[in-house]
Design a protein around this motif. Structure first.
Motif, PDB file in Angstrom:
ATOM      1  N   GLY A 173      28.082   3.484  32.198  1.00 24.13           N
ATOM      2  CA  GLY A 173      26.985   2.580  31.885  1.00 24.13           C
ATOM      3  C   GLY A 173      25.896   2.610  32.941  1.00 24.13           C
ATOM      4  N   ASP A 174      26.296   2.644  34.213  1.00 26.54           N
ATOM      5  CA  ASP A 174      25.306   2.693  35.297  1.00 26.54           C
ATOM      6  C   ASP A 174      24.507   3.994  35.277  1.00 26.54           C
ATOM      7  OD1 ASP A 174      26.171   0.223  36.149  1.00 26.54           O
ATOM      8  OD2 ASP A 174      27.377   0.987  37.821  1.00 26.54           O
ATOM      9  N   LEU A 175      25.200   5.115  35.089  1.00 25.71           N
ATOM     10  CA  LEU A 175      24.514   6.412  35.073  1.00 25.71           C
ATOM     11  C   LEU A 175      23.542   6.507  33.903  1.00 25.71           C
ATOM     12  CD1 LEU A 175      27.558   8.711  35.957  1.00 25.71           C
ATOM     13  CD2 LEU A 175      25.589   8.251  37.425  1.00 25.71           C
ATOM     14  N   VAL A 176      23.965   6.059  32.739  1.00 24.44           N
ATOM     15  CA  VAL A 176      23.071   6.074  31.576  1.00 24.44           C
ATOM     16  C   VAL A 176      21.923   5.096  31.788  1.00 24.44           C
ATOM     17  CG1 VAL A 176      22.888   5.537  29.114  1.00 24.44           C
ATOM     18  CG2 VAL A 176      24.831   6.861  29.964  1.00 24.44           C
ATOM     19  N   GLY A 177      22.219   3.954  32.385  1.00 23.73           N
ATOM     20  CA  GLY A 177      21.162   2.978  32.657  1.00 23.73           C
ATOM     21  C   GLY A 177      20.065   3.554  33.530  1.00 23.73           C
ATOM     22  N   ARG A 178      20.450   4.324  34.544  1.00 25.98           N
ATOM     23  CA  ARG A 178      19.449   4.962  35.410  1.00 25.98           C
ATOM     24  C   ARG A 178      18.630   5.990  34.645  1.00 25.98           C
ATOM     25  NH1 ARG A 178      23.348   6.628  40.138  1.00 25.98           N
ATOM     26  NH2 ARG A 178      24.500   4.676  40.115  1.00 25.98           N
ATOM     27  N   LEU A 179      19.315   6.755  33.797  1.00 24.44           N
ATOM     28  CA  LEU A 179      18.615   7.750  32.984  1.00 24.44           C
ATOM     29  C   LEU A 179      17.589   7.069  32.078  1.00 24.44           C
ATOM     30  CD1 LEU A 179      18.928  10.929  32.360  1.00 24.44           C
ATOM     31  CD2 LEU A 179      20.157  10.186  30.330  1.00 24.44           C
ATOM     32  N   VAL A 180      17.973   5.966  31.476  1.00 24.14           N
ATOM     33  CA  VAL A 180      17.075   5.223  30.591  1.00 24.14           C
ATOM     34  C   VAL A 180      15.895   4.651  31.375  1.00 24.14           C
ATOM     35  CG1 VAL A 180      16.894   3.160  29.131  1.00 24.14           C
ATOM     36  CG2 VAL A 180      18.860   4.701  28.886  1.00 24.14           C
ATOM     37  N   ALA A 181      16.186   4.080  32.559  1.00 20.03           N
ATOM     38  CA  ALA A 181      15.117   3.492  33.378  1.00 20.03           C
ATOM     39  C   ALA A 181      14.078   4.527  33.784  1.00 20.03           C
ATOM     40  CB  ALA A 181      15.727   2.845  34.622  1.00 20.03           C
ATOM     41  N   ASN A 182      14.519   5.772  33.940  1.00 17.20           N
ATOM     42  CA  ASN A 182      13.606   6.862  34.319  1.00 17.20           C
ATOM     43  C   ASN A 182      12.916   7.494  33.119  1.00 17.20           C
ATOM     44  OD1 ASN A 182      14.212   6.573  37.047  1.00 17.20           O
ATOM     45  ND2 ASN A 182      15.931   8.013  36.941  1.00 17.20           N
ATOM     46  N   GLY A 183      13.260   7.050  31.919  1.00  6.14           N
ATOM     47  CA  GLY A 183      12.655   7.616  30.719  1.00  6.14           C
ATOM     48  C   GLY A 183      13.207   8.967  30.330  1.00  6.14           C
ATOM     49  N   GLY A 184      14.333   9.349  30.941  1.00  5.29           N
ATOM     50  CA  GLY A 184      14.951  10.640  30.642  1.00  5.29           C
ATOM     51  C   GLY A 184      15.270  11.401  31.906  1.00  5.29           C
ATOM     52  N   GLY A 185      15.510  12.677  31.760  1.00  6.08           N
ATOM     53  CA  GLY A 185      15.850  13.516  32.903  1.00  6.08           C
ATOM     54  C   GLY A 185      16.789  14.630  32.486  1.00  6.08           C
ATOM     55  N   ASP A 186      17.539  15.158  33.422  1.00  6.19           N
ATOM     56  CA  ASP A 186      18.505  16.229  33.149  1.00  6.19           C
ATOM     57  C   ASP A 186      19.855  15.590  32.872  1.00  6.19           C
ATOM     58  OD1 ASP A 186      20.211  18.384  33.049  1.00  6.19           O
ATOM     59  OD2 ASP A 186      19.788  19.092  35.087  1.00  6.19           O
ATOM     60  N   LEU A 187      20.307  15.669  31.638  1.00  2.98           N
ATOM     61  CA  LEU A 187      21.550  15.020  31.235  1.00  2.98           C
ATOM     62  C   LEU A 187      22.754  15.586  31.977  1.00  2.98           C
ATOM     63  CD1 LEU A 187      22.438  12.835  29.160  1.00  2.98           C
ATOM     64  CD2 LEU A 187      23.090  14.714  27.648  1.00  2.98           C
ATOM     65  N   VAL A 188      22.704  16.864  32.332  1.00  3.85           N
ATOM     66  CA  VAL A 188      23.829  17.475  33.052  1.00  3.85           C
ATOM     67  C   VAL A 188      23.904  16.926  34.472  1.00  3.85           C
ATOM     68  CG1 VAL A 188      24.771  19.637  33.964  1.00  3.85           C
ATOM     69  CG2 VAL A 188      23.822  19.575  31.648  1.00  3.85           C
ATOM     70  N   ALA A 189      22.783  16.989  35.194  1.00  6.15           N
ATOM     71  CA  ALA A 189      22.777  16.579  36.601  1.00  6.15           C
ATOM     72  C   ALA A 189      22.946  15.080  36.781  1.00  6.15           C
ATOM     73  CB  ALA A 189      21.482  17.041  37.263  1.00  6.15           C
ATOM     74  N   GLU A 190      22.469  14.295  35.815  1.00  5.18           N
ATOM     75  CA  GLU A 190      22.418  12.850  36.012  1.00  5.18           C
ATOM     76  C   GLU A 190      23.539  12.085  35.317  1.00  5.18           C
ATOM     77  OE1 GLU A 190      18.357  11.341  35.563  1.00  5.18           O
ATOM     78  OE2 GLU A 190      17.651  13.376  35.983  1.00  5.18           O
ATOM     79  N   LEU A 191      24.286  12.755  34.431  1.00 11.15           N
ATOM     80  CA  LEU A 191      25.402  12.080  33.774  1.00 11.15           C
ATOM     81  C   LEU A 191      26.646  12.964  33.678  1.00 11.15           C
ATOM     82  CD1 LEU A 191      26.689   9.745  32.170  1.00 11.15           C
ATOM     83  CD2 LEU A 191      25.661  10.741  30.101  1.00 11.15           C
ATOM     84  N   ALA A 192      26.498  14.142  33.062  1.00 13.92           N
ATOM     85  CA  ALA A 192      27.668  14.984  32.789  1.00 13.92           C
ATOM     86  C   ALA A 192      28.400  15.392  34.062  1.00 13.92           C
ATOM     87  CB  ALA A 192      27.242  16.232  32.009  1.00 13.92           C
ATOM     88  N   GLU A 193      27.642  15.750  35.115  1.00 10.87           N
ATOM     89  CA  GLU A 193      28.266  16.187  36.370  1.00 10.87           C
ATOM     90  C   GLU A 193      28.839  15.033  37.188  1.00 10.87           C
ATOM     91  OE1 GLU A 193      28.812  19.032  37.851  1.00 10.87           O
ATOM     92  OE2 GLU A 193      27.552  20.573  36.949  1.00 10.87           O
ATOM     93  N   PRO A 194      28.063  14.013  37.496  1.00 14.64           N
ATOM     94  CA  PRO A 194      28.575  12.997  38.427  1.00 14.64           C
ATOM     95  C   PRO A 194      29.716  12.149  37.885  1.00 14.64           C
ATOM     96  CG  PRO A 194      26.387  12.390  37.618  1.00 14.64           C
ATOM     97  CD  PRO A 194      26.640  13.800  37.175  1.00 14.64           C
ATOM     98  N   LEU A 195      29.770  11.925  36.571  1.00 12.18           N
ATOM     99  CA  LEU A 195      30.796  11.038  36.030  1.00 12.18           C
ATOM    100  C   LEU A 195      32.210  11.546  36.294  1.00 12.18           C
ATOM    101  CD1 LEU A 195      31.642   8.533  34.383  1.00 12.18           C
ATOM    102  CD2 LEU A 195      31.428   9.954  32.327  1.00 12.18           C
ATOM    103  N   PRO A 196      32.605  12.734  35.830  1.00 16.94           N
ATOM    104  CA  PRO A 196      34.003  13.147  36.030  1.00 16.94           C
ATOM    105  C   PRO A 196      34.348  13.421  37.485  1.00 16.94           C
ATOM    106  CG  PRO A 196      32.743  14.928  35.037  1.00 16.94           C
ATOM    107  CD  PRO A 196      31.854  13.717  35.024  1.00 16.94           C
ATOM    108  N   VAL A 197      33.388  13.906  38.280  1.00 16.14           N
ATOM    109  CA  VAL A 197      33.674  14.135  39.696  1.00 16.14           C
ATOM    110  C   VAL A 197      33.984  12.813  40.388  1.00 16.14           C
ATOM    111  CG1 VAL A 197      32.729  14.927  41.896  1.00 16.14           C
ATOM    112  CG2 VAL A 197      32.322  16.262  39.830  1.00 16.14           C
ATOM    113  N   ALA A 198      33.185  11.778  40.087  1.00 18.94           N
ATOM    114  CA  ALA A 198      33.422  10.464  40.691  1.00 18.94           C
ATOM    115  C   ALA A 198      34.761   9.890  40.246  1.00 18.94           C
ATOM    116  CB  ALA A 198      32.285   9.512  40.331  1.00 18.94           C
TER     117      ALA A 198
END
Length: 409
Positions: free
Chosen positions: A128-153
């Motif tokens: 939810g936090d990662l998607v929230g940041r993506l939404v607040a920025n109006g978009g971005g790179d879905l891989v770098a900003e959600l797909a990558e950091p979630l499972p590593v964390a």
């Protein structure tokens, strides 16, 4: 006559890696076991054979539990690659019984369904936090900003890796995973060896700390796991932790990127998913299974032939290597109706993306939890998400995914 792979099967070609599915259809038509001179392997493209051979004990991920390199007719790996092979060869993915049986049983004592269940609030909040940041920025790179950091964390949280050290994990993992491609270069091997040395040293220190001060993390659980006076050796613990990171995040990262690209390219299915999610969020799990089938993150799984076998009338002798083509098996029309069509309501979906038999993915429940959480948060918070540019593919075909996926709201 022995069937040979068509010239269109070109794993080193970016064009092939971008869309291998038409070539898979050629391979399935060519035969059940197709010789590929480029890697000296028998390609197995049909679902029934892939599924059966994953469970066939006449094949193995290794042969060293039964034969020496010389007895098996194989050349030992270069001495310079030893750190990678020590790390890799002591992990569950590349072991056979009886060691595999013992280690999986001990690891399962620490990596339980309850362990995954307890992570659910953390996974949901993080997604939810990662998607929230993506939404607040109006978009971005879905891989770098959600797909990558979630499972590593998530894996780092499970293992008890401090937040300050987590940035180290992904580069190490990426360099190690480069060795799983067909015929990796010497530069790839050099990077994998360096990452193996550094990652192993880091985990050795972390294990030593947990021996002194156990916590609630998985490493503490692995240290404590025992059965009839058997415990995991330090190397087995290190290899298990690395495998959990590598396998655990590659599947999630690449299914997320591949899955959203598939949805963007099938807008009718995406709209139906959005509508279904609003009224029945529980249906998302069915959609996630279809996205794993439609564009699987792992396209090829290698096995050694320990005893002569026959596939479709083709004799494959001991000492050979087979390449089980997961991507082809998942698009086999003998099993999947209209396999080239994305159908997010597909009820019967026996895909092989997570393997089968004794090497079935130990982290499958965790991968499904992460995928359901991230897809759900995007559907909830970014219902108008759309592609904002040309996606970039990673190099490689065996582990197949996206380098970047630009999106906007």
């Amino acid at each position: 006559m022995t069937p040979s792979a068509p010239s269109s099967f070109a794993p080193q070609s970016p064009a092939f890696a971008a869309d291998p599915y038409p070539v898979y259809a050629e391979l399935r038509a060519a035969g059940r076991a197709v010789w590929f001179e480029g890697s000296g392997q028998w390609l197995i493209p049909r679902h029934a054979d892939v599924s059966a051979l994953l469970r066939d004990r006449r094949l193995g991920r290794t042969y060293l539990h039964r034969y020496s390199h010389e007895e098996f007719g194989r050349t030992p790996p270069p001495a310079a690659h030893e750190p990678f092979h020590t790390l890799n060869d002591n992990g569950l993915l590349d072991l056979e019984a009886p060691r595999h049986t013992r280690i999986r049983r001990l690891v399962s004592k620490a990596f339980t369904p309850r362990t995954v269940q307890q992570l659910q609030p953390y996974v949901e909040e993080l997604a939810g936090d990662l998607v929230g940041r993506l939404v607040a920025n109006g978009g971005g790179d879905l891989v770098a900003e959600l797909a990558e950091p979630l499972p590593v964390a998530v894996i780092a949280e499970m293992l008890g890796v401090p937040e300050s050290d987590r940035a180290l994990l992904r580069p190490w993992s990426a360099d190690i995973c480069g060795m799983y491609e067909l015929k990796p270069s010497e530069e790839t091997a050099r990077k994998a060896v360096a990452a193996s040395v550094e990652f192993s040293a880091y985990l050795r220190e972390l294990i030593a700390e947990r021996r002194k001060e156990p916590g609630e993390d998985l490493i503490s659980g692995l240290i404590a796991a025992y059965e009839e006076d058997e415990r995991l050796s330090e190397q087995e613990m290190i290899s298990t932790c690395v495998l959990l990171l590598n396998a655990g995040h590659e599947a999630t990262v690449n299914t997320t990127g591949n899955g959203w690209l598939a949805l963007f390219r099938n807008p009718g299915q995406l709209e139906e998913l959005r509508a279904a999610y609003r009224s029945a969020p529980e249906k998302l799990s069915t959609a996630v299974e279809e996205l794993m089938r439609f564009d699987t993150p792992l396209h090829l799984f290698e096995r050694w032939v320990l005893e002569d076998i026959e596939v479709g009338g083709v004799r494959i002798p001991r000492g050979s290597e087979v390449a089980l083509l997961f991507g082809s098996a998942n698009h086999d029309p003998a099993v999947f109706e209209e396999p080239e069509r994305l159908d997010l309501t597909r009820a019967e979906n026996p895909h092989v993306s997570l393997g089968a038999g004794i090497h079935y993915c130990l982290g499958a429940p965790l991968a499904r939890l992460e995928l359901t959480a991230s897809f759900g948060q995007l559907l909830r918070q970014a219902p108008a998400l759309r592609l904002a540019g040309e996606p970039q593919r990673k190099d490689g075909f065996v582990i197949r995914g996206l380098e970047s996926l630009p999106v906007e709201l």
